[in-house]
Motif scaffolding. Structure first.
Motif, mmCIF file in Angstrom:
data_model
loop_
_atom_site.group_PDB
_atom_site.id
_atom_site.type_symbol
_atom_site.label_atom_id
_atom_site.label_comp_id
_atom_site.label_asym_id
_atom_site.label_seq_id
_atom_site.Cartn_x
_atom_site.Cartn_y
_atom_site.Cartn_z
ATOM 1 N N PHE A 1 0.836 -1.201 0.000
ATOM 2 C CA PHE A 1 0.000 0.000 0.000
ATOM 3 C C PHE A 1 0.871 1.252 0.000
ATOM 4 O O PHE A 1 0.617 2.219 -0.732
ATOM 5 N N ALA A 2 1.936 1.231 0.814
ATOM 6 C CA ALA A 2 2.861 2.368 0.847
ATOM 7 C C ALA A 2 3.590 2.516 -0.486
ATOM 8 O O ALA A 2 3.776 3.632 -0.994
ATOM 9 N N VAL A 3 4.001 1.383 -1.062
ATOM 10 C CA VAL A 3 4.723 1.418 -2.345
ATOM 11 C C VAL A 3 3.844 2.026 -3.439
ATOM 12 O O VAL A 3 4.289 2.875 -4.220
ATOM 13 N N VAL A 4 2.578 1.608 -3.486
ATOM 14 C CA VAL A 4 1.666 2.144 -4.498
ATOM 15 C C VAL A 4 1.362 3.619 -4.235
ATOM 16 O O VAL A 4 1.358 4.452 -5.154
ATOM 17 N N SER A 5 1.135 3.969 -2.960
ATOM 18 C CA SER A 5 0.777 5.349 -2.610
ATOM 19 C C SER A 5 1.875 6.324 -3.009
ATOM 20 O O SER A 5 1.605 7.398 -3.566
ATOM 21 N N PHE A 6 3.133 5.968 -2.721
ATOM 22 C CA PHE A 6 4.252 6.851 -3.069
ATOM 23 C C PHE A 6 4.655 6.681 -4.531
ATOM 24 O O PHE A 6 5.131 7.625 -5.160
ATOM 25 N N GLY A 7 4.470 5.469 -5.069
ATOM 26 C CA GLY A 7 4.763 5.263 -6.484
ATOM 27 C C GLY A 7 3.899 6.117 -7.383
ATOM 28 O O GLY A 7 4.320 6.524 -8.474
ATOM 29 N N LEU A 8 2.675 6.434 -6.918
ATOM 30 C CA LEU A 8 1.769 7.271 -7.703
ATOM 31 C C LEU A 8 2.395 8.615 -8.074
ATOM 32 O O LEU A 8 1.995 9.235 -9.057
ATOM 33 N N MET A 9 3.360 9.067 -7.277
ATOM 34 C CA MET A 9 3.996 10.353 -7.583
ATOM 35 C C MET A 9 4.730 10.317 -8.918
ATOM 36 O O MET A 9 4.982 11.363 -9.531
ATOM 37 N N GLY A 10 5.087 9.119 -9.379
ATOM 38 C CA GLY A 10 5.714 9.018 -10.691
ATOM 39 C C GLY A 10 4.810 9.525 -11.801
ATOM 40 O O GLY A 10 5.284 9.979 -12.840
ATOM 41 N N ALA A 11 3.490 9.444 -11.567
ATOM 42 C CA ALA A 11 2.545 9.897 -12.587
ATOM 43 C C ALA A 11 2.661 11.387 -12.848
ATOM 44 O O ALA A 11 2.225 11.863 -13.908
ATOM 45 N N ALA A 12 3.234 12.146 -11.906
ATOM 46 C CA ALA A 12 3.365 13.599 -12.091
ATOM 47 C C ALA A 12 4.122 13.921 -13.368
ATOM 48 O O ALA A 12 3.657 14.695 -14.219
#
Length: 558
Positions: free
Chosen positions: A30-41
């Protein structure tokens, strides 16, 4: 093995480091996905801006037709690259906020910059200055994502799958690109080109993702390594216990906390002064740290000027250059290009970066990218009129070669996702000691965006004919090919393998003289690992023996 049990094989890891199964739990993912989402920026911006700019309504919005051709080229380059200019400041600012307020609060404030900038970009009345300002402010947030997210992911991930966890960030870069490409395509097909919704709806992806990441941050735990660095040991133990899904007194948690504390204490003992100045001195005056800075900075220069990043930004223009005609067809081909990159990023994260190692994955990606660039350069040399002669019609005999060049754009994207684009974040996040990690990552990402800006700003002008001050399309791709080839040679001789190694043991890779580290650093570090492991086993054995004697003495006394 007792009872004939077989040792489990994990296809996602180069080394089995004996982690308890509880470590790979839903809280970690969950943490990996939550912070990984920042790559979408980055992905959303790279995928949106070219398609939005090619919208006739957006061009009317900024009164584009009132400018000369050279001015139009400069405006397009400026609007496209303004986020990169803001990101330079954002990446530098990330060092201060990461170390001052922590990784979680750094995430929240960058989301606010991101949202405000996107709102200004969409909400002004077509004023070109306001368009620039909105994209610059958004860049201040976007620039921080490449520091905050990879650092956090590297700090919470178990060593055996740190590459996978950090590459989730890269995967979301491409998810952002795919969503942006298809949003442009869908709006073009269904809304036409006579309404603001044609480009405002895709641009709203910025606000959606920033808002989602902001909300998810309230369900995450602060990095235990940051907490130890800031003196909050009890909270660090509590957070690590939750992330690892193990009791605070479990051997694995105790050992990991002890390793972090020991490494941090050693860094503090070797400190060259308290505060930011001391950290700067350590970064540049300790030889092993300086070499790591050299690796991080060179990786940014060679990756950005290999050309794949600018292909993402100007994909619609480059597909048109190579023979894809028609607005809808161009956007669809570009969207498929995004899918190819996303698939490559997933393959790299799952089956390469932690399985065959960082260096091999990087060299494979660079090889594919180099083949692509040289083929496209050769095609444009054989048909020099492409992109130079207005309304040039490709001869029937050259259409096969044109399709091959288009396929090579896809191959270059595949190689970029496997190689440079994953490694420029992963290596930067995992190479450095805790005390200088935020600063070093900020420096590398500042150069990342400075080069990305230079590349994005330069490419439209580079593609111009020589008579108009450019180096022509063929010259541009020959340039990219040569830089890619140089990058491959540099990687072979300079970068050591970091897969399967804890963050606290990275120092052992840099004990050799600088010119031997790339070729022999990993082998030397493994020999040092054996010595350390033997000492630890001896200490454990002595401790066990002394405890056994104490128990016997106690039993005798009873």
């Amino acid at each position: 093995m007792a009872g004939g049990a077989k040792k489990p094989v994990n296809i996602f890891r180069l080394k089995n480091l004996g982690e308890p199964k509880e470590v790979f739990n839903w809280k970690l993912w969950f943490a990996v996905v939550s912070f990984g989402l920042m790559g979408a920026a980055r992905g959303i911006d790279e995928g949106l801006i070219s398609g939005a700019f090619n919208s006739k309504d957006f061009q009317r919005y900024i009164n584009y037709s009132s400018y000369s051709k050279v001015e139009q080229t400069n405006i397009k380059a400026n609007v496209s690259s303004m986020v990169q200019i803001g990101s330079v400041g954002g990446a530098l600012f990330a060092f201060l906020v990461c170390d001052r307020i922590g990784r979680i609060w750094a995430t929240r404030q960058l989301c606010l910059f991101w949202i405000v900038g996107a709102a200004i970009f969409m909400g002004n009345n077509g004023n070109l200055g306001a368009v620039y300002a909105g994209r610059f402010i958004a860049g201040l947030g976007v620039g921080q994502t490449v520091v905050v997210a990879p650092v956090y992911l590297a700090e919470i991930a178990p060593a055996a799958i740190r590459g996978l966890c950090t590459c989730v960030f890269t995967g979301f870069v491409y998810l952002g690109i795919v969503l942006a490409y298809f949003a442009n395509y869908g709006c073009q097909v269904n809304m036409g080109d006579n309404t603001h919704k044609r480009w405002e709806v895709p641009t709203s992806l910025h606000v959606i993702f920033a808002g989602l990441i902001f909300c998810l941050s309230f369900f995450q735990y602060e990095s235990p390594r940051y907490l130890i660095k800031s003196g909050q040991v009890d909270k660090a133990i509590s957070n690590l216990s939750r992330i690892r899904n193990l009791p605070a007194d479990h051997e694995y948690v105790v050992r990991e906390i002890a390793a972090i504390q020991t490494a941090h204490q050693m860094e503090m003992e070797a400190t060259m002064g308290a505060g930011p100045l001391g950290i700067i001195k350590e970064t540049f005056m300790i030889p092993s740290n300086l070499y790591r800075i050299y690796l991080a900075l060179m990786a940014q220069i060679l990756s950005q000027w290999s050309g794949a990043g600018s292909i993402t930004v100007y994909a619609t223009d480059l597909f048109k250059l190579l023979g894809v005609t028609g607005s809808n067809e161009n956007l669809l081909v570009t969207a498929v290009f995004g899918i190819v990159k996303l698939v490559a990023a997933i393959l790299c994260a799952l089956f390469l970066v932690d399985v065959i190692g960082r260096k091999r994955a990087l060299l494979i990606g660079i090889t594919l990218q180099a083949i692509s660039m040289f083929y496209i350069a050769g095609f444009l040399t054989a048909v020099p009129e492409m992109g130079v002669v207005k309304d040039f019609k490709l001869p029937e005999s050259k259409k096969g070669a044109s399709e091959g060049a288009i396929a090579m754009i896809y191959l270059s994207g595949f190689g970029w996702a496997l190689g440079w684009n994953s490694m420029q974040y992963l290596l930067t996040a995992e190479l450095f000691p805790l005390r200088i990690r935020a600063l070093a990552t900020s420096l590398a990402m500042t150069l990342h965006f400075a080069n990305q800006y230079g590349n994005s700003r330069a490419v439209p002008n580079m593609l111009l004919p020589v008579s108009e001050g450019g180096i022509s399309p063929k010259g541009t791709f020959w340039f990219f090919g040569v830089i890619t080839l140089i990058g491959g040679v540099w990687v072979w001789f300079s970068i050591p393998e970091t897969a399967g190694r804890t963050l606290e043991s990275m120092d052992r890779l840099f004990e050799l003289p600088w010119y031997k580290i790339g070729r022999y650093g990993n082998r030397d570090a493994e020999e040092r690992d054996q010595v350390v492991d033997e000492k630890m086993e001896a200490m454990t054995s002595q401790l066990g023996t002394s405890q056994h004697v104490e128990r016997q003495d106690a039993s005798t006394r009873v």
